[in-house]
Scaffold this motif. Structure first.
Motif, PDB file in Angstrom:
ATOM      1  N   LEU A  45       0.852  -1.179   0.000  1.00  0.00           N
ATOM      2  CA  LEU A  45       0.000   0.000   0.000  1.00  0.00           C
ATOM      3  C   LEU A  45       0.895   1.237   0.000  1.00  0.00           C
ATOM      4  O   LEU A  45       1.760   1.389   0.858  1.00  0.00           O
ATOM      5  CB  LEU A  45      -0.891  -0.009   1.241  1.00  0.00           C
ATOM      6  CG  LEU A  45      -1.809   1.200   1.435  1.00  0.00           C
ATOM      7  CD1 LEU A  45      -2.863   1.258   0.344  1.00  0.00           C
ATOM      8  CD2 LEU A  45      -2.466   1.133   2.828  1.00  0.00           C
ATOM      9  N   ASN A  46       0.689   2.127  -0.961  1.00  0.00           N
ATOM     10  CA  ASN A  46       1.564   3.289  -1.139  1.00  0.00           C
ATOM     11  C   ASN A  46       0.925   4.524  -0.509  1.00  0.00           C
ATOM     12  O   ASN A  46      -0.093   5.018  -0.992  1.00  0.00           O
ATOM     13  CB  ASN A  46       1.816   3.519  -2.630  1.00  0.00           C
ATOM     14  CG  ASN A  46       2.827   4.623  -2.880  1.00  0.00           C
ATOM     15  OD1 ASN A  46       3.404   5.162  -1.952  1.00  0.00           O
ATOM     16  ND2 ASN A  46       3.038   4.946  -4.134  1.00  0.00           N
ATOM     17  N   VAL A 348       3.175  -1.679   3.977  1.00  0.00           N
ATOM     18  CA  VAL A 348       2.902  -0.262   3.697  1.00  0.00           C
ATOM     19  C   VAL A 348       4.189   0.425   3.266  1.00  0.00           C
ATOM     20  O   VAL A 348       5.213   0.325   3.946  1.00  0.00           O
ATOM     21  CB  VAL A 348       2.311   0.438   4.939  1.00  0.00           C
ATOM     22  CG1 VAL A 348       2.144   1.936   4.675  1.00  0.00           C
ATOM     23  CG2 VAL A 348       0.974  -0.182   5.304  1.00  0.00           C
ATOM     24  N   PHE A 349       4.114   1.143   2.163  1.00  0.00           N
ATOM     25  CA  PHE A 349       5.268   1.835   1.588  1.00  0.00           C
ATOM     26  C   PHE A 349       5.211   3.298   2.010  1.00  0.00           C
ATOM     27  O   PHE A 349       4.318   4.054   1.597  1.00  0.00           O
ATOM     28  CB  PHE A 349       5.223   1.712   0.066  1.00  0.00           C
ATOM     29  CG  PHE A 349       6.469   2.173  -0.646  1.00  0.00           C
ATOM     30  CD1 PHE A 349       7.480   1.283  -0.949  1.00  0.00           C
ATOM     31  CD2 PHE A 349       6.627   3.495  -1.032  1.00  0.00           C
ATOM     32  CE1 PHE A 349       8.629   1.690  -1.621  1.00  0.00           C
ATOM     33  CE2 PHE A 349       7.769   3.917  -1.702  1.00  0.00           C
ATOM     34  CZ  PHE A 349       8.766   3.003  -2.001  1.00  0.00           C
ATOM     35  N   ARG A 372      -7.869   7.709  -4.996  1.00  0.00           N
ATOM     36  CA  ARG A 372      -8.215   6.342  -5.402  1.00  0.00           C
ATOM     37  C   ARG A 372      -8.129   5.335  -4.257  1.00  0.00           C
ATOM     38  O   ARG A 372      -8.510   4.178  -4.424  1.00  0.00           O
ATOM     39  CB  ARG A 372      -7.282   5.885  -6.521  1.00  0.00           C
ATOM     40  CG  ARG A 372      -7.157   6.852  -7.691  1.00  0.00           C
ATOM     41  CD  ARG A 372      -8.351   6.845  -8.593  1.00  0.00           C
ATOM     42  NE  ARG A 372      -8.097   7.612  -9.818  1.00  0.00           N
ATOM     43  CZ  ARG A 372      -8.992   7.842 -10.767  1.00  0.00           C
ATOM     44  NH1 ARG A 372     -10.206   7.354 -10.641  1.00  0.00           N
ATOM     45  NH2 ARG A 372      -8.686   8.550 -11.825  1.00  0.00           N
ATOM     46  N   LEU A 373      -7.613   5.738  -3.109  1.00  0.00           N
ATOM     47  CA  LEU A 373      -7.560   4.833  -1.966  1.00  0.00           C
ATOM     48  C   LEU A 373      -8.974   4.514  -1.492  1.00  0.00           C
ATOM     49  O   LEU A 373      -9.828   5.397  -1.391  1.00  0.00           O
ATOM     50  CB  LEU A 373      -6.766   5.460  -0.819  1.00  0.00           C
ATOM     51  CG  LEU A 373      -5.253   5.590  -1.024  1.00  0.00           C
ATOM     52  CD1 LEU A 373      -4.658   6.524   0.019  1.00  0.00           C
ATOM     53  CD2 LEU A 373      -4.570   4.229  -0.973  1.00  0.00           C
ATOM     54  N   PHE A 380      -6.564  -0.859   6.423  1.00  0.00           N
ATOM     55  CA  PHE A 380      -5.351  -1.680   6.425  1.00  0.00           C
ATOM     56  C   PHE A 380      -4.144  -0.843   6.861  1.00  0.00           C
ATOM     57  O   PHE A 380      -3.324  -1.272   7.684  1.00  0.00           O
ATOM     58  CB  PHE A 380      -5.122  -2.268   5.033  1.00  0.00           C
ATOM     59  CG  PHE A 380      -3.844  -3.044   4.897  1.00  0.00           C
ATOM     60  CD1 PHE A 380      -3.777  -4.390   5.242  1.00  0.00           C
ATOM     61  CD2 PHE A 380      -2.687  -2.427   4.419  1.00  0.00           C
ATOM     62  CE1 PHE A 380      -2.592  -5.104   5.121  1.00  0.00           C
ATOM     63  CE2 PHE A 380      -1.489  -3.129   4.305  1.00  0.00           C
ATOM     64  CZ  PHE A 380      -1.453  -4.465   4.660  1.00  0.00           C
ATOM     65  N   GLY A 381      -4.042   0.367   6.280  1.00  0.00           N
ATOM     66  CA  GLY A 381      -2.928   1.247   6.618  1.00  0.00           C
ATOM     67  C   GLY A 381      -2.941   1.661   8.077  1.00  0.00           C
ATOM     68  O   GLY A 381      -1.887   1.708   8.733  1.00  0.00           O
TER      69      GLY A 381
END
Length: 395
Positions: A45-46, A348-349, A372-373, A380-381
């Motif tokens: 996840l970015n 997570v990035f 867009r998230l 999750f983040g």
């Protein structure tokens, strides 16, 4: 001293950076930029891209770039004034100007170049620049390259700004230009443009705003911080490299004489290759999307509010704000890097930000929202942040 001595000196400097916990390492992404990226075979996840509206991998931009490759070729192999200007370049410059409500605009390879080339052609030793202390490095470097007298005020300190304007006028400055970021990107703070423009009017000064972290998603139609605040400024700089597709390219937009003189005298413009046709065509497509993207802007700011509330509930130290940049403060550089590593292990990035990008003792994880998230992505983040924060000792 020999060349060997010189290289030994550099090696020692690098070792000092490493020992201080300030060494920056790049991680190879194997996928397109998006809400998720592939790194080392892992899908992450970015949460640290400037991809505010999620257009970096948008099919419409990719299709526009493909068409331009077929119709206009790969590169220009020239600076603009020799044989590097296609119809696409002028179409995008006019489109940017119309979008921002300015007379005209001029394209640069990046906004760093736009800011670096802005001040020297316009201002001489008889003039003055009054600059916010937290302005982007490109503004600082651009001001250093011009001969105007320099005045600085503490970040968003309007009493300090007025004092510096008074000093510039008392020192006999011919023209005075106030330079500020529209959004201070390390903190997510918005410049106080209503007060800045009022002071500019009071002291007969001009205003310049770098709107890189606002164009496309702040204000009506995404026209940036002046539109957000309902004010006008004299000169706007910005980028195609964030919300407008995320590739590269910068611009200056403003009055016609300003743009015309930059076309004659701005060194980064005169001595850098013209932007590739594919980038320019995608920029045109991006503005078409952005002007009608109220839904994306609504989702972006909804995501930012949800994310900020979740981090606050988890006990993280956040900088206040309304912008999609949400900095999670750690204080120490090593702690920021440890937190980023823990998040990577949990899918997570993110990146740690520390000196010299931010002041010493003010290290952080700068998270950034994307339209867009999904809510599932954010949940999750947040769970990953809670677990990583406990593991790293941040909470």
């Amino acid at each position: 001293m020999t060349a060997t001595d010189f290289l030994d000196h550099l090696t020692a400097t690098l070792a000092e950076i490493e020992a201080a916990g300030l060494y920056k390492r790049e991680r190879l992404i194997l996928s397109p930029q998006g809400t998720h990226v592939t790194v080392g075979g892992e899908r992450l996840l970015n949460l640290c891209a400037n991809n505010y509206l999620g257009l970096a991998d948008d099919p419409a931009l990719i299709a526009a770039a493909h068409r331009a490759l077929d119709d206009h070729g790969f590169g220009m192999a020239s600076v603009r004034f020799i044989c590097g200007t296609q119809d696409l370049h002028r179409a995008l410059e006019r489109r940017i100007a119309g979008f921002l409500g300015m007379d005209d605009s001029i394209l640069f390879a990046a906004c760093f170049d736009a800011n670096g080339g802005l001040f020297e052609p316009l201002l001489g030793p008889e003039d003055a620049v009054v600059s916010d202390a937290l302005n982007h490095a490109s503004i600082i470097d651009g001001i250093r390259l011009c001969k105007a007298r320099r005045y600085r005020y503490a970040n968003s300190d309007m009493a300090g700004l007025e004092a510096q304007l008074q000093a510039a006028r008392s020192d006999g400055a011919r023209f005075v230009l106030i330079a500020t970021d529209g959004v201070f990107s390390m903190d997510g703070y918005l410049a106080r443009l209503p007060e800045i423009t009022a002071l500019a009017a009071k002291y007969g000064a001009l205003t310049m705003v770098d709107d890189c972290h606002a164009t496309g998603f702040m204000g009506p139609r995404g026209c940036g911080t002046p539109a957000h605040h309902g004010v006008r400024v004299d000169i706007l700089t910005g980028t195609l490299g964030k919300a407008l597709g995320g590739a590269l390219g910068g611009y200056v937009a403003g009055p016609q004489p300003v743009i015309d003189l930059l076309r004659q005298r701005a060194r980064p413009y005169l001595f850098s290759n013209a932007l590739p046709p594919a980038i320019v065509a995608a920029g045109l497509a991006a503005i078409d999307i952005v002007e009608a993207a109220d839904d994306l802007r609504e989702r972006l700011f909804g995501n930012a509010a949800y994310w900020r509330a979740g981090l606050q509930d988890a006990g993280f130290d956040l900088l206040p704000g309304e912008h999609p940049i949400v900095p999670v403060m750690t204080g120490e550089a090593r702690l920021a890097q440890a937190m980023a590593a823990e998040l990577y292990r949990r899918g997570v990035f993110v990146s740690g930000f520390f000196f010299p990008v931010v002041p010493e003792g003010r290290a952080r994880i700068r998270t950034q929202m994307n339209a867009r998230l999904t809510r599932e992505d954010l949940d999750f983040g947040l769970e990953a942040f809670r677990a990583a924060g406990r593991a790293a000792g941040v909470i």
